[in-house]
Write a protein that holds these residues in place. Sequence first.
Motif, PDB file in Angstrom:
ATOM      1  N   LEU A   1     125.768 -51.758  23.035  1.00 38.28           N
ATOM      2  CA  LEU A   1     125.691 -50.299  23.073  1.00 38.28           C
ATOM      3  C   LEU A   1     124.677 -49.804  22.056  1.00 38.28           C
ATOM      4  O   LEU A   1     124.527 -50.395  20.977  1.00 38.28           O
ATOM      5  N   VAL A   2     123.992 -48.724  22.404  1.00 40.61           N
ATOM      6  CA  VAL A   2     123.041 -48.059  21.512  1.00 40.61           C
ATOM      7  C   VAL A   2     123.502 -46.628  21.322  1.00 40.61           C
ATOM      8  O   VAL A   2     123.897 -45.968  22.292  1.00 40.61           O
ATOM      9  N   GLN A   3     123.471 -46.136  20.079  1.00 40.49           N
ATOM     10  CA  GLN A   3     123.743 -44.715  19.868  1.00 40.49           C
ATOM     11  C   GLN A   3     122.405 -43.994  19.733  1.00 40.49           C
ATOM     12  O   GLN A   3     121.499 -44.460  19.043  1.00 40.49           O
ATOM     13  N   GLY A   4     122.300 -42.851  20.391  1.00 42.50           N
ATOM     14  CA  GLY A   4     121.066 -42.092  20.319  1.00 42.50           C
ATOM     15  C   GLY A   4     120.995 -41.058  21.412  1.00 42.50           C
ATOM     16  O   GLY A   4     121.883 -40.222  21.559  1.00 42.50           O
ATOM     17  N   SER A   5     119.931 -41.143  22.204  1.00 38.73           N
ATOM     18  CA  SER A   5     119.702 -40.134  23.227  1.00 38.73           C
ATOM     19  C   SER A   5     118.898 -40.750  24.361  1.00 38.73           C
ATOM     20  O   SER A   5     118.105 -41.674  24.147  1.00 38.73           O
ATOM     21  N   PHE A   6     119.128 -40.250  25.580  1.00 34.39           N
ATOM     22  CA  PHE A   6     118.355 -40.703  26.742  1.00 34.39           C
ATOM     23  C   PHE A   6     118.168 -39.501  27.652  1.00 34.39           C
ATOM     24  O   PHE A   6     119.133 -38.958  28.203  1.00 34.39           O
ATOM     25  N   ASN A   7     116.915 -39.031  27.799  1.00 25.71           N
ATOM     26  CA  ASN A   7     116.607 -37.890  28.650  1.00 25.71           C
ATOM     27  C   ASN A   7     115.345 -38.204  29.449  1.00 25.71           C
ATOM     28  O   ASN A   7     114.465 -38.935  28.979  1.00 25.71           O
TER      29      ASN A   7
ATOM     30  N   LYS B   1      99.216 -34.620  43.855  1.00 25.26           N
ATOM     31  CA  LYS B   1     100.005 -35.549  44.665  1.00 25.26           C
ATOM     32  C   LYS B   1     100.671 -36.632  43.819  1.00 25.26           C
ATOM     33  O   LYS B   1     101.349 -37.521  44.349  1.00 25.26           O
ATOM     34  N   ASP B   2     100.463 -36.559  42.528  1.00 22.76           N
ATOM     35  CA  ASP B   2     100.999 -37.596  41.632  1.00 22.76           C
ATOM     36  C   ASP B   2     102.357 -37.185  41.070  1.00 22.76           C
ATOM     37  O   ASP B   2     102.530 -36.055  40.592  1.00 22.76           O
ATOM     38  N   ILE B   3     103.319 -38.120  41.125  1.00 20.79           N
ATOM     39  CA  ILE B   3     104.651 -37.906  40.550  1.00 20.79           C
ATOM     40  C   ILE B   3     104.701 -38.620  39.204  1.00 20.79           C
ATOM     41  O   ILE B   3     104.513 -39.840  39.128  1.00 20.79           O
ATOM     42  N   ILE B   4     104.946 -37.844  38.155  1.00 16.80           N
ATOM     43  CA  ILE B   4     104.995 -38.393  36.800  1.00 16.80           C
ATOM     44  C   ILE B   4     106.450 -38.444  36.344  1.00 16.80           C
ATOM     45  O   ILE B   4     107.179 -37.458  36.438  1.00 16.80           O
ATOM     46  N   ASP B   5     106.868 -39.598  35.870  1.00 21.02           N
ATOM     47  CA  ASP B   5     108.238 -39.798  35.367  1.00 21.02           C
ATOM     48  C   ASP B   5     108.153 -39.977  33.850  1.00 21.02           C
ATOM     49  O   ASP B   5     107.511 -40.915  33.366  1.00 21.02           O
ATOM     50  N   VAL B   6     108.790 -39.069  33.103  1.00 21.89           N
ATOM     51  CA  VAL B   6     108.744 -39.112  31.640  1.00 21.89           C
ATOM     52  C   VAL B   6     110.157 -39.329  31.099  1.00 21.89           C
ATOM     53  O   VAL B   6     111.092 -38.621  31.481  1.00 21.89           O
ATOM     54  N   THR B   7     110.297 -40.306  30.236  1.00 22.87           N
ATOM     55  CA  THR B   7     111.594 -40.643  29.628  1.00 22.87           C
ATOM     56  C   THR B   7     111.460 -40.593  28.116  1.00 22.87           C
ATOM     57  O   THR B   7     110.436 -40.999  27.561  1.00 22.87           O
ATOM     58  N   LEU B   8     112.506 -40.114  27.453  1.00 21.82           N
ATOM     59  CA  LEU B   8     112.520 -40.061  25.991  1.00 21.82           C
ATOM     60  C   LEU B   8     113.819 -40.680  25.497  1.00 21.82           C
ATOM     61  O   LEU B   8     114.913 -40.228  25.858  1.00 21.82           O
ATOM     62  N   ILE B   9     113.695 -41.717  24.686  1.00 19.51           N
ATOM     63  CA  ILE B   9     114.852 -42.469  24.194  1.00 19.51           C
ATOM     64  C   ILE B   9     114.908 -42.401  22.672  1.00 19.51           C
ATOM     65  O   ILE B   9     113.879 -42.547  22.005  1.00 19.51           O
ATOM     66  N   ALA B  10     116.097 -42.181  22.139  1.00 16.86           N
ATOM     67  CA  ALA B  10     116.323 -42.278  20.690  1.00 16.86           C
ATOM     68  C   ALA B  10     117.258 -43.444  20.424  1.00 16.86           C
ATOM     69  O   ALA B  10     118.265 -43.621  21.117  1.00 16.86           O
ATOM     70  N   ARG B  11     116.913 -44.245  19.413  1.00 11.48           N
ATOM     71  CA  ARG B  11     117.771 -45.358  18.992  1.00 11.48           C
ATOM     72  C   ARG B  11     118.093 -45.169  17.515  1.00 11.48           C
ATOM     73  O   ARG B  11     117.199 -45.229  16.673  1.00 11.48           O
ATOM     74  N   ARG B  12     119.365 -44.955  17.202  1.00 13.82           N
ATOM     75  CA  ARG B  12     119.775 -44.752  15.812  1.00 13.82           C
ATOM     76  C   ARG B  12     120.071 -46.093  15.156  1.00 13.82           C
ATOM     77  O   ARG B  12     120.786 -46.938  15.712  1.00 13.82           O
ATOM     78  N   CYS B  13     119.552 -46.260  13.948  1.00 20.94           N
ATOM     79  CA  CYS B  13     119.803 -47.487  13.190  1.00 20.94           C
ATOM     80  C   CYS B  13     121.200 -47.461  12.599  1.00 20.94           C
ATOM     81  O   CYS B  13     121.678 -46.422  12.133  1.00 20.94           O
TER      82      CYS B  13
ATOM     83  N   VAL C   1     122.631 -41.998  33.827  1.00 19.18           N
ATOM     84  CA  VAL C   1     121.763 -40.919  33.345  1.00 19.18           C
ATOM     85  C   VAL C   1     120.290 -41.154  33.661  1.00 19.18           C
ATOM     86  O   VAL C   1     119.441 -40.353  33.287  1.00 19.18           O
ATOM     87  N   GLY C   2     119.980 -42.250  34.346  1.00 15.42           N
ATOM     88  CA  GLY C   2     118.586 -42.519  34.664  1.00 15.42           C
ATOM     89  C   GLY C   2     118.318 -44.007  34.666  1.00 15.42           C
ATOM     90  O   GLY C   2     119.240 -44.822  34.792  1.00 15.42           O
ATOM     91  N   SER C   3     117.059 -44.371  34.514  1.00 13.53           N
ATOM     92  CA  SER C   3     116.688 -45.787  34.519  1.00 13.53           C
ATOM     93  C   SER C   3     115.682 -46.061  33.411  1.00 13.53           C
ATOM     94  O   SER C   3     114.919 -45.181  33.009  1.00 13.53           O
ATOM     95  N   TYR C   4     115.715 -47.291  32.923  1.00 15.11           N
ATOM     96  CA  TYR C   4     114.776 -47.749  31.910  1.00 15.11           C
ATOM     97  C   TYR C   4     114.027 -48.935  32.486  1.00 15.11           C
ATOM     98  O   TYR C   4     114.630 -49.987  32.750  1.00 15.11           O
TER      99      TYR C   4
END
Length: 596
Positions: free
Chosen positions: A197-203, A211-223, A90-93
């Motif tokens: 394993l982590v439960q949450g979200s990765f987008n 000319k700049d490429i911006i990479d934005v990632t949003l991660i959720a980590r559920r306790c 689903v992507g990279s971290y």
Amino acid sequence: MMEKADPAQKLYTRLRLWEFPDEYVIEPTDGSSGSSLSISRVDGSIKLIDDIPQCTSLRVPKIQTIFGVVGLLKLLAGSYLLVITERECVGSYLGHPIFKVSSMKVFPCDHSLKNSPAEQKKMETEFSGLLSVAEKTPGLYFSYDVNITLSAQRLHDLGDESKLLPLWRQADPRFLWNNYMLEVLIDHKLDPYLLPLVQGSFNHFQAAIGKDIIDVTLIARRCTRRTGTRMWRRGADSDGFVANFVESEQIVQLNGHTASFVQVRGSIPLMWDQIVDLTYKPKFEIVRLEEAPRVAERHILDLRKKYGNVLAVDLVNKHGGEGRLCEKFANAMQHVVSDDVRYLHFDFHQICGHVHFERLSILYDQIENFLIKNRYFLLNEKGEKVEVQLGVVRTNCIDCLDRTNVTQSMLGRKMLEFQLRRLGIFDAEETISTHPNFDESFKILWANHGDDISIQYSGTPALKGDFVRYGQRTIQGILKDGWNALMRYYLNNFCDGTKQDAIDLLQGHFIVSVSRDMTPTSQKGGIEAIASFPLALSVIMTGFFFALMSLRRVRSDFWQLLFSILWAGGSLAIAAFVKANGRVFCNRPRLHQPRR
């Protein structure tokens, strides 16, 4: 001296599962030279073997590819192996691939059950049935190369020796979803098989600005400390761990720079419940009110230790049942507030209503100084630390889903604009909204984030998601919210009890054992023997149908009026009975014992 990881002992990325009649054999097939893992189907015992057992006409194995071992779970008479059968990248971290669990399967090691007493077989069947629910657990993510339980800042601050440890040893136990199921494998020192394993979200998304490429990632980590479903896990426990606690990290990568901003959400840190009783909004029950200051203090002190300064933003209503919780929360926080800890109440519904979410700017004006002072994490193009995030905003509403996600997305937007100005991409007056494509991608990012968390806690996507996704409320979004609210009612009352049992079983919150305290479900008699929600609903709807039919023919007919009153009265009486006996119709957790 900490134990260092053997460089040859990297996690296996692809394996072959052999299903023999008496054992499972897991063979690494990713080019690694490690031993295979044998698990007995009789008693769940584990050993490493160098060669695959001989196949004969009596030992014909089934074979399939798997992508990781989730863990091993011990029930009454048998053990159960959980493995990943399908994955999706689903992507990279921070430059390392991240995978989502697309399919997980349970393999029983329960042959010994054949010789167990009938009652034990029955109880084992009920427990193992919960694992079919567990197979469908949503939002599980993993990496073979990087510790995704830690934010970029905490990962950067790990010592050199810690970075050499196996990933499970580096992991934050709060966010290690399969922590309990890995215990048996940990005891056998099977590091190459120990996949966190982590439960949450990765987008994530990429966007171009000039000319700049911006990479934005949003991660959720559920306790995992007080994890569960919406009505079945509320408030805090006596140690201050709260329901639906989620760490959300927004990361931007640009021209070699990496910036990270962390927020958290979590239930109001008091001991309170909403007991499912078939009402749409069950009453809030505050438990052991005298301990409220101590519980809130424990929760906030834990946040202080992990995140630094704390700003607690409370979005609940000022009146009604929510108002009572708000008042008790505010009173408890009086004992905790200091130079490092702030509490702020913002009545979201009163100020923003259901459509004017732009009024969140009022809230932002009140907390802007905290955000500016506590900053964000930033690495320059050489990987050197330039900025450090010194504090965290903790946001809550009642569910910590809908109002919370709208608010957090606003804070994430503001902080990303700060970062882009710092990196020279935006000028002083430039905002995300001035770049339509970037703006649209950012909204979708946070809308998907909110939906993922909401599905895991309530069973439906987030409400108010149209505003997060499109920047305004829409008729379609309001109608969708109505449908999702009805679905939440149904799931909370008639599905989530079983789901909660499955979660508690996987997390080790309850240990399964046979004892005098664990008696089988008693035989029901009378109304409980035949009571069910579908039956009650059909009787109520039938009554109202005949009441309406009679009313259409009333006019001047006294008898039709009488029949209408009788049908309507009967339906209301049944509805009242269903409400009064709600627990007869709701599925309640039953066969568990608390873990000691």
